[in-house]
Design a protein around this motif. Sequence first.
Motif, mmCIF file in Angstrom:
data_model
loop_
_atom_site.group_PDB
_atom_site.id
_atom_site.type_symbol
_atom_site.label_atom_id
_atom_site.label_comp_id
_atom_site.label_asym_id
_atom_site.label_seq_id
_atom_site.Cartn_x
_atom_site.Cartn_y
_atom_site.Cartn_z
ATOM 1 N N ARG A 169 0.811 -1.221 0.000
ATOM 2 C CA ARG A 169 0.000 0.000 0.000
ATOM 3 C C ARG A 169 0.842 1.267 0.000
ATOM 4 N NH1 ARG A 169 -2.955 -3.315 3.792
ATOM 5 N NH2 ARG A 169 -4.812 -4.170 2.778
ATOM 6 N N SER A 170 2.116 1.140 0.317
ATOM 7 C CA SER A 170 3.011 2.298 0.297
ATOM 8 C C SER A 170 3.466 2.643 -1.118
ATOM 9 C CB SER A 170 4.238 2.026 1.170
ATOM 10 O OG SER A 170 4.927 0.870 0.728
ATOM 11 N N GLN A 171 3.061 1.836 -2.104
ATOM 12 C CA GLN A 171 3.449 2.056 -3.490
ATOM 13 C C GLN A 171 2.273 2.590 -4.302
ATOM 14 O OE1 GLN A 171 4.484 -2.113 -4.027
ATOM 15 N NE2 GLN A 171 6.629 -1.570 -4.340
ATOM 16 N N ILE A 172 2.577 3.356 -5.326
ATOM 17 C CA ILE A 172 1.559 3.707 -6.312
ATOM 18 C C ILE A 172 1.345 2.489 -7.203
ATOM 19 C CG2 ILE A 172 1.099 5.118 -8.359
ATOM 20 C CD1 ILE A 172 2.488 7.424 -6.979
ATOM 21 N N GLY A 173 0.092 2.169 -7.470
ATOM 22 C CA GLY A 173 -0.162 1.009 -8.316
ATOM 23 C C GLY A 173 -1.353 0.184 -7.888
ATOM 24 N N SER A 174 -2.344 0.821 -7.238
ATOM 25 C CA SER A 174 -3.601 0.113 -7.036
ATOM 26 C C SER A 174 -4.209 -0.182 -8.404
ATOM 27 C CB SER A 174 -4.575 0.944 -6.201
ATOM 28 O OG SER A 174 -5.013 2.070 -6.960
ATOM 29 N N LEU A 175 -5.198 -1.056 -8.458
ATOM 30 C CA LEU A 175 -5.869 -1.351 -9.722
ATOM 31 C C LEU A 175 -6.412 -0.066 -10.345
ATOM 32 C CD1 LEU A 175 -6.999 -3.293 -11.844
ATOM 33 C CD2 LEU A 175 -8.962 -3.672 -10.328
ATOM 34 N N GLU A 176 -7.068 0.760 -9.543
ATOM 35 C CA GLU A 176 -7.626 2.013 -10.049
ATOM 36 C C GLU A 176 -6.536 2.931 -10.581
ATOM 37 O OE1 GLU A 176 -10.589 3.392 -10.417
ATOM 38 O OE2 GLU A 176 -11.897 1.841 -9.604
ATOM 39 N N GLU A 177 -5.391 2.967 -9.899
ATOM 40 C CA GLU A 177 -4.312 3.857 -10.324
ATOM 41 C C GLU A 177 -3.676 3.387 -11.632
ATOM 42 O OE1 GLU A 177 -3.169 5.401 -5.823
ATOM 43 O OE2 GLU A 177 -2.108 3.699 -6.704
ATOM 44 N N VAL A 178 -3.519 2.088 -11.788
ATOM 45 C CA VAL A 178 -2.984 1.570 -13.050
ATOM 46 C C VAL A 178 -3.956 1.859 -14.192
ATOM 47 C CG1 VAL A 178 -2.437 -0.567 -14.306
ATOM 48 C CG2 VAL A 178 -1.444 -0.153 -12.051
ATOM 49 N N ILE A 179 -5.238 1.693 -13.934
ATOM 50 C CA ILE A 179 -6.235 2.034 -14.960
ATOM 51 C C ILE A 179 -6.123 3.509 -15.331
ATOM 52 C CG2 ILE A 179 -8.707 2.330 -15.386
ATOM 53 C CD1 ILE A 179 -9.172 -0.228 -13.765
ATOM 54 N N GLU A 180 -5.989 4.375 -14.329
ATOM 55 C CA GLU A 180 -5.883 5.812 -14.608
ATOM 56 C C GLU A 180 -4.633 6.129 -15.431
ATOM 57 O OE1 GLU A 180 -5.581 10.175 -12.402
ATOM 58 O OE2 GLU A 180 -5.984 8.382 -11.202
ATOM 59 N N LEU A 181 -3.514 5.490 -15.087
ATOM 60 C CA LEU A 181 -2.294 5.712 -15.870
ATOM 61 C C LEU A 181 -2.508 5.320 -17.326
ATOM 62 C CD1 LEU A 181 0.496 4.418 -13.433
ATOM 63 C CD2 LEU A 181 -0.062 6.793 -13.989
ATOM 64 N N CYS A 182 -3.177 4.203 -17.536
ATOM 65 C CA CYS A 182 -3.416 3.735 -18.909
ATOM 66 C C CYS A 182 -4.430 4.611 -19.633
ATOM 67 C CB CYS A 182 -3.867 2.273 -18.897
ATOM 68 S SG CYS A 182 -2.585 1.117 -18.353
ATOM 69 N N GLU A 183 -5.388 5.176 -18.898
ATOM 70 C CA GLU A 183 -6.338 6.114 -19.508
ATOM 71 C C GLU A 183 -5.649 7.409 -19.936
ATOM 72 O OE1 GLU A 183 -10.638 5.304 -17.321
ATOM 73 O OE2 GLU A 183 -9.095 6.432 -16.234
ATOM 74 N N SER A 184 -4.609 7.793 -19.192
ATOM 75 C CA SER A 184 -4.000 9.108 -19.366
ATOM 76 C C SER A 184 -2.770 9.109 -20.254
ATOM 77 C CB SER A 184 -3.616 9.680 -17.988
ATOM 78 O OG SER A 184 -4.725 9.721 -17.115
ATOM 79 N N VAL A 185 -2.217 7.925 -20.526
ATOM 80 C CA VAL A 185 -0.987 7.816 -21.316
ATOM 81 C C VAL A 185 -1.261 6.885 -22.484
ATOM 82 C CG1 VAL A 185 1.451 7.161 -21.308
ATOM 83 C CG2 VAL A 185 0.421 8.193 -19.254
ATOM 84 N N GLU A 186 -1.191 7.401 -23.696
ATOM 85 C CA GLU A 186 -1.617 6.642 -24.879
ATOM 86 C C GLU A 186 -0.813 5.372 -25.081
ATOM 87 O OE1 GLU A 186 -1.898 5.034 -28.723
ATOM 88 O OE2 GLU A 186 -0.088 6.080 -28.022
ATOM 89 N N PHE A 187 0.469 5.372 -24.736
ATOM 90 C CA PHE A 187 1.320 4.209 -24.974
ATOM 91 C C PHE A 187 1.444 3.311 -23.741
ATOM 92 C CE2 PHE A 187 3.908 7.928 -23.985
ATOM 93 C CZ PHE A 187 4.685 7.500 -22.924
ATOM 94 N N ALA A 188 0.543 3.470 -22.772
ATOM 95 C CA ALA A 188 0.535 2.612 -21.584
ATOM 96 C C ALA A 188 -0.537 1.532 -21.717
ATOM 97 C CB ALA A 188 0.282 3.434 -20.327
ATOM 98 N N ARG A 189 -0.204 0.350 -21.248
ATOM 99 C CA ARG A 189 -1.103 -0.790 -21.220
ATOM 100 C C ARG A 189 -1.023 -1.426 -19.828
ATOM 101 N NH1 ARG A 189 -2.135 1.621 -25.074
ATOM 102 N NH2 ARG A 189 -2.459 0.946 -27.235
#
Length: 315
Positions: A169-189
């Motif tokens: 939990r001390s890391q960035i990378g919850s399921l929601e956060e990974v989804i947001e990264l992929c929504e916001s960065v075109e070359f992210a999967r």
Amino acid sequence: MENKLSVHSLTSNNRKEPLFGVAGYPPNFALSSYGKKREKIFQWLQEINLDWVELQNTYGVKMPDEQASLYYRLAEDHHIGVSIHGPYYITLASGDKDVVKRSIHRIEQCFHLAEMLHANRIVFHPGFYPGKTNEDRRAGINQIIKVLNSMRNDVPKGVFLYPETAGKRSQIGSLEEVIELCESVEFARPCLDLAHIHGFTGGALIGVESIKAVFSLMGSRLGTDRLDSMHIHMYPIEYDHNGEKRHKAFGDKLDPTLPPDRKNSFYPRADDFINALRDMNLAPVVVCEAKDTQDVGARLMKSLYHGDLSDEVSL
């Protein structure tokens, strides 16, 4: 750029199927007759009927170009797909500009290695966030998105970054956060480490429906194209109140003196995962990180998927 096995395999009737493989060089490979020659990993994987290897660069990208070119040729010869795991030192949310600069350089090194290997998947951990508050976490996510988007012109054609779900939990990378990264960065999967999700959430992935809910959320937010191209790490995990504690092997029991029922299992379970894939007709790349048994776990999952599981193989 795309490795010939980089998305999925096809049956004779063109139905998509998952690909199964290992992270790094499993102990069983080291103990084999090939163990002293790492370039033999591709031949060994083909011989044990696996499809994929994720090359670990967790302590730095150090593979010479000549070796990478050799690995590309061997992977092609033995029909093994290849992905890259980037260094643990990538921390794009840091408040230290020099740390961010070094992290960008490490991603750029991964880009070069991906080109040499003809690999199109670079997995990385988004990293820790500065501070302790929800506002600090939010600022860290915003910074990662900003930094990644600033690199858009440096990404080789056909290569994608795969932010991985975090186990602590001390890391960035919850399921929601990974989804947001992929929504916001075109070359992210998305790279869904299901064991990490299980640990991060305090044990949510018990049963088929809980795993299907993860895939359904991913599809509803990112669309079928990105759902189809997701990358999965799959193995059971031990966790505590902080999240991930340690990787386990399929078949490990909470208490070896108890009967082998489901309540005595570490989760997520191989059979639940495979049933979720089959129910939803998904065909991701599946990389096994089971403790010291990556190849055993990958073969178990592939056998379950194809319905040819031996009674002697443990779940």
